[in-house]
Design a protein around this motif. Structure first.
Motif, PDB file in Angstrom:
ATOM      1  N   LEU A  34       0.823  -1.209   0.000  1.00 11.82           N
ATOM      2  CA  LEU A  34       0.000   0.000   0.000  1.00 11.82           C
ATOM      3  C   LEU A  34       0.859   1.261   0.000  1.00 11.82           C
ATOM      4  CD1 LEU A  34      -2.693  -1.047   2.615  1.00 11.82           C
ATOM      5  CD2 LEU A  34      -3.094  -0.598   0.192  1.00 11.82           C
ATOM      6  N   TYR A  35       1.935   1.236   0.746  1.00 17.47           N
ATOM      7  CA  TYR A  35       2.806   2.401   0.887  1.00 17.47           C
ATOM      8  C   TYR A  35       3.485   2.757  -0.432  1.00 17.47           C
ATOM      9  CZ  TYR A  35       5.913   5.632   3.337  1.00 17.47           C
ATOM     10  OH  TYR A  35       6.574   6.743   3.770  1.00 17.47           O
ATOM     11  N   SER A  37       2.147   2.699  -3.279  1.00 20.24           N
ATOM     12  CA  SER A  37       1.180   3.383  -4.138  1.00 20.24           C
ATOM     13  C   SER A  37       0.729   4.674  -3.467  1.00 20.24           C
ATOM     14  CB  SER A  37      -0.029   2.480  -4.387  1.00 20.24           C
ATOM     15  OG  SER A  37      -1.001   3.178  -5.117  1.00 20.24           O
ATOM     16  N   THR A  38       0.802   5.768  -4.194  1.00 17.36           N
ATOM     17  CA  THR A  38       0.338   7.035  -3.638  1.00 17.36           C
ATOM     18  C   THR A  38      -1.151   7.239  -3.871  1.00 17.36           C
ATOM     19  OG1 THR A  38       0.975   8.165  -5.671  1.00 17.36           O
ATOM     20  CG2 THR A  38       2.576   8.164  -3.874  1.00 17.36           C
ATOM     21  N   ASP A  39      -1.744   6.407  -4.740  1.00 18.45           N
ATOM     22  CA  ASP A  39      -3.170   6.505  -5.036  1.00 18.45           C
ATOM     23  C   ASP A  39      -3.945   5.439  -4.270  1.00 18.45           C
ATOM     24  OD1 ASP A  39      -2.772   8.555  -6.937  1.00 18.45           O
ATOM     25  OD2 ASP A  39      -2.249   7.065  -8.461  1.00 18.45           O
ATOM     26  N   PRO A  40      -5.232   5.686  -4.002  1.00 21.01           N
ATOM     27  CA  PRO A  40      -6.066   4.647  -3.407  1.00 21.01           C
ATOM     28  C   PRO A  40      -6.136   3.428  -4.330  1.00 21.01           C
ATOM     29  CG  PRO A  40      -7.185   6.774  -3.361  1.00 21.01           C
ATOM     30  CD  PRO A  40      -5.968   6.935  -4.215  1.00 21.01           C
ATOM     31  N   CYS A  43      -8.471  -3.175  -2.419  1.00 22.44           N
ATOM     32  CA  CYS A  43      -7.748  -4.046  -1.485  1.00 22.44           C
ATOM     33  C   CYS A  43      -7.467  -5.421  -2.087  1.00 22.44           C
ATOM     34  CB  CYS A  43      -8.481  -4.166  -0.162  1.00 22.44           C
ATOM     35  SG  CYS A  43     -10.035  -5.052  -0.217  1.00 22.44           S
ATOM     36  N   ILE A  72      -4.467   3.035   7.728  1.00 25.66           N
ATOM     37  CA  ILE A  72      -5.096   3.122   6.411  1.00 25.66           C
ATOM     38  C   ILE A  72      -6.499   3.697   6.523  1.00 25.66           C
ATOM     39  CG2 ILE A  72      -3.772   1.218   5.406  1.00 25.66           C
ATOM     40  CD1 ILE A  72      -6.246  -0.576   5.775  1.00 25.66           C
ATOM     41  N   THR A  74     -10.189   3.234   4.657  1.00 17.45           N
ATOM     42  CA  THR A  74     -10.918   2.304   3.806  1.00 17.45           C
ATOM     43  C   THR A  74     -12.255   2.914   3.419  1.00 17.45           C
ATOM     44  OG1 THR A  74      -9.901   0.441   4.971  1.00 17.45           O
ATOM     45  CG2 THR A  74     -11.834  -0.046   3.612  1.00 17.45           C
ATOM     46  N   LYS A  84      -6.178   3.310   1.285  1.00 18.36           N
ATOM     47  CA  LYS A  84      -5.065   4.241   1.083  1.00 18.36           C
ATOM     48  C   LYS A  84      -4.377   4.454   2.417  1.00 18.36           C
ATOM     49  CE  LYS A  84      -3.733   8.711  -0.586  1.00 18.36           C
ATOM     50  NZ  LYS A  84      -3.965   9.747  -1.519  1.00 18.36           N
ATOM     51  N   ARG A  86      -2.715   6.454   5.303  1.00 20.52           N
ATOM     52  CA  ARG A  86      -2.942   7.799   5.843  1.00 20.52           C
ATOM     53  C   ARG A  86      -1.588   8.482   6.083  1.00 20.52           C
ATOM     54  NH1 ARG A  86      -7.129   7.357  10.683  1.00 20.52           N
ATOM     55  NH2 ARG A  86      -6.845   9.620  10.592  1.00 20.52           N
ATOM     56  N   ARG A  87      -0.852   8.695   5.012  1.00 16.40           N
ATOM     57  CA  ARG A  87       0.512   9.246   5.076  1.00 16.40           C
ATOM     58  C   ARG A  87       0.582  10.580   5.801  1.00 16.40           C
ATOM     59  NH1 ARG A  87       3.923   7.053   0.807  1.00 16.40           N
ATOM     60  NH2 ARG A  87       2.642   5.684  -0.447  1.00 16.40           N
TER      61      ARG A  87
END
Length: 104
Positions: A34-35, A37-40, A43, A72, A74, A84, A86-87
């Motif tokens: 997941l990390y 990828s910067t886009d949603p 799953c 994340i 959802t 995605k 939650r950076r």
């Protein structure tokens, strides 16, 4: 209509809960994918890429633990779940933690 599943606020992040969620190898592998990828992403696509060899209930559990830890977000869109990292929230609360743990 899309709906965001329950998640903790950034102010209530607990470092112990976050580190515990990331300590399990399967969850860490999901988070690493997941990390990257910067886009949603869907799953199910992440699970295929990570090729964890885990059952669907186990994978669902891992996603729930990651979401409840605040790692994340959802969004449910019908039967699909879009996730995605939650950076911004994580970096604001614990700068550099995800990069240090995930090594990417």
């Amino acid at each position: 209509m899309p709906r965001v599943l329950p998640e903790p606020s950034a102010d209530s992040f607990d470092l112990t809960v976050i580190l515990s969620a990331l300590a399990e190898p399967g969850r860490r592998a999901l988070m690493t994918e997941l990390y990257r990828s910067t886009d949603p992403v869907d799953c199910a696509v992440v699970v295929e890429k990570a090729d964890l060899g885990l059952s669907n209930p186990t994978i669902s559990h891992h996603y729930r633990v990651l979401r409840e830890a605040g790692l994340i977000r959802t969004v449910a869109e019908g039967r699909k779940r879009i996730v995605k990292v939650r950076r911004d929230d994580m970096d604001a609360r614990f700068p550099g933690l995800l990069t240090a743990v995930l090594g990417t």
